[in-house]
Design a protein around this motif. Structure first.
Motif, PDB file in Angstrom:
ATOM      1  N   UNK B  10       5.885 -10.808 -15.425  1.00 20.22           N
ATOM      2  CA  UNK B  10       5.157 -10.424 -14.102  1.00 20.22           C
ATOM      3  C   UNK B  10       3.940 -10.779 -13.617  1.00 20.22           C
ATOM      4  N   UNK B  11       3.003 -10.687 -14.550  1.00 21.31           N
ATOM      5  CA  UNK B  11       1.669  -9.608 -14.110  1.00 21.31           C
ATOM      6  C   UNK B  11       1.197 -11.470 -14.549  1.00 21.31           C
ATOM      7  N   UNK B  12       1.496 -12.729 -14.446  1.00 21.81           N
ATOM      8  CA  UNK B  12       0.817 -13.314 -15.350  1.00 21.81           C
ATOM      9  C   UNK B  12       0.722 -14.684 -14.479  1.00 21.81           C
ATOM     10  N   UNK B  13       0.161 -15.628 -15.046  1.00 20.76           N
ATOM     11  CA  UNK B  13      -0.288 -16.762 -13.860  1.00 20.76           C
ATOM     12  C   UNK B  13      -1.110 -16.648 -13.478  1.00 20.76           C
ATOM     13  N   UNK B  14      -1.694 -17.838 -13.829  1.00 21.71           N
ATOM     14  CA  UNK B  14      -3.219 -18.020 -13.085  1.00 21.71           C
ATOM     15  C   UNK B  14      -4.060 -17.700 -11.821  1.00 21.71           C
ATOM     16  N   UNK B  16      -3.325 -13.642  -9.010  1.00 17.09           N
ATOM     17  CA  UNK B  16      -2.740 -12.552  -9.107  1.00 17.09           C
ATOM     18  C   UNK B  16      -1.934 -12.209  -7.511  1.00 17.09           C
ATOM     19  N   UNK B  17      -2.692 -13.277  -6.989  1.00 18.32           N
ATOM     20  CA  UNK B  17      -2.979 -13.169  -5.273  1.00 18.32           C
ATOM     21  C   UNK B  17      -1.917 -13.117  -4.802  1.00 18.32           C
ATOM     22  N   UNK B  20       3.895 -10.321  -6.837  1.00 22.44           N
ATOM     23  CA  UNK B  20       4.256  -8.638  -5.918  1.00 22.44           C
ATOM     24  C   UNK B  20       4.099  -7.607  -6.022  1.00 22.44           C
ATOM     25  N   UNK B  21       3.604  -7.345  -7.583  1.00 23.97           N
ATOM     26  CA  UNK B  21       3.435  -5.822  -7.713  1.00 23.97           C
ATOM     27  C   UNK B  21       2.189  -5.767  -7.080  1.00 23.97           C
ATOM     28  N   UNK B  22       1.323  -6.573  -7.165  1.00 22.52           N
ATOM     29  CA  UNK B  22      -0.313  -6.175  -5.619  1.00 22.52           C
ATOM     30  C   UNK B  22       0.310  -5.927  -4.493  1.00 22.52           C
ATOM     31  N   UNK B  23       1.043  -6.955  -4.266  1.00 24.37           N
ATOM     32  CA  UNK B  23       1.680  -6.553  -3.113  1.00 24.37           C
ATOM     33  C   UNK B  23       1.892  -5.664  -2.203  1.00 24.37           C
ATOM     34  N   UNK B  24       2.897  -5.405  -3.408  1.00 25.22           N
ATOM     35  CA  UNK B  24       3.857  -3.674  -3.092  1.00 25.22           C
ATOM     36  C   UNK B  24       2.844  -2.408  -3.292  1.00 25.22           C
ATOM     37  N   UNK B  25       1.643  -2.676  -3.834  1.00 25.58           N
ATOM     38  CA  UNK B  25       0.834  -1.507  -4.381  1.00 25.58           C
ATOM     39  C   UNK B  25       0.084  -1.143  -3.686  1.00 25.58           C
ATOM     40  N   UNK B  26      -0.265  -2.433  -2.886  1.00 31.52           N
ATOM     41  CA  UNK B  26      -1.325  -2.321  -1.717  1.00 31.52           C
ATOM     42  C   UNK B  26      -0.776  -1.462  -0.916  1.00 31.52           C
TER      43      UNK B  26
END
Lengths: 134, 134
Positions: B10-14, B16-17, B20-26
């Motif tokens: 879920x945190x992977x991929x080239x 992180x922009x 979803x996690x970054x998005x909602x945590x922000x």
């Protein structure tokens, strides 16, 4: 029924600027912190070298990783240990405090993961409605 | 032992922009969102008027409250309902999604509250160490 957290007055006061909640949520809102914590949690003995973290936290820059690690060390979430080798080996280890944070962070991340489709659907609906009236 | 969340990729991929996690945590890292959610949760029927929120979310400006409510509505965390009265009454209600978010958010807030003294102590120690070597 009043919310127990609201009653505790933890959010109260004339000024939220120094509110611990805001302070630490802002740290977590920085995605890199969460990614570093989760990566360390998944490493043997919750320990990793700088280069391991660079490799596993995809997309992070060297400078951003340094900053993130410094903040997390200051908060007591991880420790930094330098081994006097050539070149010096630097290891970062999750503390007991950092491991404790993992539980609630995981619960939140899992919730987001589970409900993300609903959030995306809601955003699409909202944007359609807004477009329709503007 | 690999971390189950890390394994899920879920945190992977080239990049992180768009994570979803970054998005909602922000969003949660924005303290006002958390304060609005907690205030609504503590209101009768999880519902409040704009003026109630202004009064209870101490320190928020009218403009910031409007922005926060708009974001939370877009995410499906709350609904906005306008009653055609004079002056118009506007009510905000936590949705089922918003209520669900409350559990993990509370757990995190409670953890921060409990461990805050340790974090403060760690920061003070760190700052002393840093001062000593600079």
């Amino acid at each position: 029924m009043a919310d127990p957290l609201a009653k505790q007055g933890f959010f109260k006061g004339p000024d939220h600027t120094n509110c611990p909640i805001s302070d630490l949520l802002a740290r977590l809102g920085d995605k890199w912190s969460v990614l570093v914590i989760v990566t360390l949690a998944g490493s043997p003995d919750h320990r990793a070298r700088f280069s391991d973290l660079m490799r596993n936290v995809t997309g992070i820059s060297q400078r951003m990783l340094t900053t993130t690690l410094r903040h997390l060390e200051r908060d007591g979430i991880l420790t930094r240990r330098v081994f006097p080798e050539v070149p010096p080996r630097v290891e970062y280890t999750l503390t007991e405090l950092g491991l404790g944070l993992l539980g609630p962070v995981r619960a939140l991340v899992e919730w987001i993961e589970q409900r993300w489709p609903d959030i995306e659907r809601s955003r699409a609906d909202y944007d359609t409605r807004i477009d329709a009236i503007s």
